[in-house]
Design a protein around this motif. Structure first.
Motif, short mmCIF file in Angstrom:
data_model
loop_
_atom_site.label_atom_id
_atom_site.label_comp_id
_atom_site.label_asym_id
_atom_site.label_seq_id
_atom_site.Cartn_x
_atom_site.Cartn_y
_atom_site.Cartn_z
N PRO A 63 -58.55 -10.27 -8.12
CA PRO A 63 -57.93 -11.15 -9.11
C PRO A 63 -56.96 -12.12 -8.45
N ILE A 64 -56.87 -13.29 -9.04
CA ILE A 64 -55.91 -14.30 -8.56
C ILE A 64 -54.74 -14.41 -9.52
N ILE A 65 -55.07 -14.44 -10.82
CA ILE A 65 -54.05 -14.44 -11.87
C ILE A 65 -54.49 -13.43 -12.94
N ALA A 66 -53.60 -13.15 -13.86
CA ALA A 66 -53.89 -12.16 -14.91
C ALA A 66 -54.71 -12.79 -16.02
N LEU A 79 -49.22 -8.87 -5.74
CA LEU A 79 -49.34 -7.42 -5.88
C LEU A 79 -48.97 -6.91 -7.27
N SER A 80 -48.27 -7.74 -8.06
CA SER A 80 -47.92 -7.31 -9.41
C SER A 80 -49.17 -7.16 -10.28
N LEU A 81 -50.28 -7.73 -9.85
CA LEU A 81 -51.53 -7.60 -10.59
C LEU A 81 -52.06 -6.16 -10.56
N VAL A 82 -51.81 -5.44 -9.46
CA VAL A 82 -52.32 -4.08 -9.35
C VAL A 82 -51.27 -3.02 -9.69
N THR A 83 -50.01 -3.42 -9.76
CA THR A 83 -48.94 -2.46 -10.05
C THR A 83 -49.17 -1.68 -11.34
N PRO A 84 -49.56 -2.34 -12.46
CA PRO A 84 -49.76 -1.58 -13.70
C PRO A 84 -50.86 -0.52 -13.59
N PHE A 85 -51.86 -0.77 -12.76
CA PHE A 85 -52.92 0.22 -12.55
C PHE A 85 -52.36 1.45 -11.83
N ILE A 86 -51.59 1.18 -10.80
CA ILE A 86 -51.02 2.28 -10.02
C ILE A 86 -50.06 3.10 -10.87
N GLU A 87 -49.30 2.42 -11.73
CA GLU A 87 -48.31 3.11 -12.56
C GLU A 87 -48.94 4.08 -13.56
N ILE A 88 -50.18 3.85 -13.94
CA ILE A 88 -50.84 4.78 -14.87
C ILE A 88 -51.72 5.79 -14.12
N GLY A 89 -51.57 5.83 -12.80
CA GLY A 89 -52.26 6.85 -12.02
C GLY A 89 -53.61 6.44 -11.47
N CYS A 90 -53.98 5.17 -11.64
CA CYS A 90 -55.26 4.69 -11.09
C CYS A 90 -55.11 4.45 -9.59
N LYS A 91 -56.06 4.92 -8.82
CA LYS A 91 -56.05 4.70 -7.37
C LYS A 91 -56.81 3.41 -7.08
#
Length: 385
Positions: A15-18, A50-62
């Motif tokens: 992803p480049i933008i949300a 990197l803020s694009l992937v942060t929400p995924f990591i926060e919910i436990g997604c690897k």
């Protein structure tokens, strides 16, 4: 005891933008996590933001980074993904942009459920040509359809294309493109955006969102816009999107110079404020040679813009010509110019399109997409062999 479910969302890009597409992936992963499923997201590389992937990591997604397949049958990709399927004990593999090699790997790893989202029309459709020789067999598409338990097509046009090429109609289901409707419906008008592009309040602003690549048809938009300027001298054209192809970018620059439009056409580049840009625009055009179902078109309609799009791919499934917008025939510069002028010179027609365009947009909501996709997962798990 309920069996633990492991799902790999194989994005196969970065992803480049949300965008709405990216947000729908996040919501889908959230839905899976809420049902206590374990999630992995595969991207081709780490995003610059990197803020694009942060929400995924926060919910436990690897989040896993690995290169896209090189070509349709990539032994290294098959090997990598075979190991990934075994390591994650994958129950569901959902492929998006990169599919044949990962699906081969999933088959070899005996992954029970394999899903492919068909997000666009094929390059043959885009170029208006028929495959020749062995390519007529469509080996990559054919094998992908053979290996996938279910194919989620983004439009009826995408479904028909698969059926015409290789069959497998019994596996194909249509899921409308997901759009973050509330973001575009509720966005506020920010007058400073026009000022930042040196566009006056009295200018008639035509906006196109995409990127510099031939399939987006911006080389059709520029000469059509040149014709419009003869009747509407205060018209301006804003092109929003990244410079994907240097050669196509140069072609557009040469067109602009040829028609002497340097003061009338603005390159906006990649933007995160597209809802606000649409809000201060007067007309949206999508001159693409091909689209599955374009989220950009639905976003513009949700923003309250009259829209003109090509009569190709999934676009006629969104616009009914003359009712909630205009369609023009692919490559027809004259027709595009005439329809731009019709809207620009008729406030009544513009108002009619805006009112009618907002009817029925809920079928494109992210919530509906997530619920429908998750239901497909559950159905396939219930019938897995």
């Amino acid at each position: 005891m309920k069996k633990e479910i492991n799902i790999v969302h194989y994005w196969g890009g970065v992803p480049i933008i949300a965008t709405s597409k990216w947000l729908s992936t996040l919501r889908l992963v959230q839905k899976c996590a809420e049902n206590n499923w374990n999630n992995w997201l595969v991207l081709s590389k780490q995003p610059d933001d990197l803020s694009l992937v942060t929400p995924f990591i926060e919910i436990g997604c690897k989040v896993i980074y690995q290169p896209r397949s090189k070509g349709n049958f990539d032994l290294k990709s098959i090997t990598r993904n075979y190991k990934l399927m075994r390591l994650t004990k994958c129950d569901i593999l959902h492929c998006y942009n990169d599919h044949t090699s990962p699906l081969i790997a999933a088959m070899l790893a005996r992954t029970p459920v394999k899903v492919w989202s068909k997000l666009s029309m094929s390059s043959y459709y885009e170029k208006g040509v028929k495959p020749q020789g062995l390519k007529k067999l469509m080996p990559s598409t054919r094998l992908t359809c053979l290996l996938a338990n279910r194919i989620l097509a983004i439009s009826d046009a995408a479904r028909k294309e698969i059926c015409n090429q290789v069959g497998f109609d019994n596996k194909i289901h249509i899921i409308d493109v997901p759009v973050q409707l509330e973001r575009f419906t509720c966005s506020e008008k920010v007058d400073e955006i026009r000022e930042s592009f040196h566009i006056h309040k009295s200018d008639f602003l035509i906006t196109a969102v995409g990127h510099f690549i031939e399939v987006k048809g911006w080389d059709i938009a520029v000469p059509a816009f040149a014709k419009v300027c003869k009747s509407i001298p205060n018209a301006r054209l804003l092109l929003v999107g990244k410079k994907t192809s240097d050669s196509f970018y140069q072609k557009i620059v040469e067109q602009i110079n040829f028609f002497n439009l340097k003061d009338k056409i603005i390159f906006a580049g990649n933007r995160s404020d597209i809802p606000e840009i649409l809000k201060v625009s007067d007309l949206f055009i999508l001159p693409s040679r091909s689209e599955g179902t374009p989220a950009a078109l639905i976003e513009a309609m949700a923003s309250g813009l009259p829209c003109i799009a090509t009569n190709a791919g999934g676009m006629p499934e969104v616009i009914t010509n003359g009712d909630n917008g205009y369609l023009f025939e692919k490559e027809n510069i004259e027709e595009l110019a005439d329809k731009i002028k019709s809207i620009a010179l008729s406030p009544e027609l513009e108002a009619q399109f805006i009112i009618n365009a907002k009817k029925g947009l809920q079928r494109f909501s992210i919530e509906r997409y997530v619920d429908t996709t998750f239901n497909h997962y559950e159905d396939l798990l219930a019938h897995r062999k």
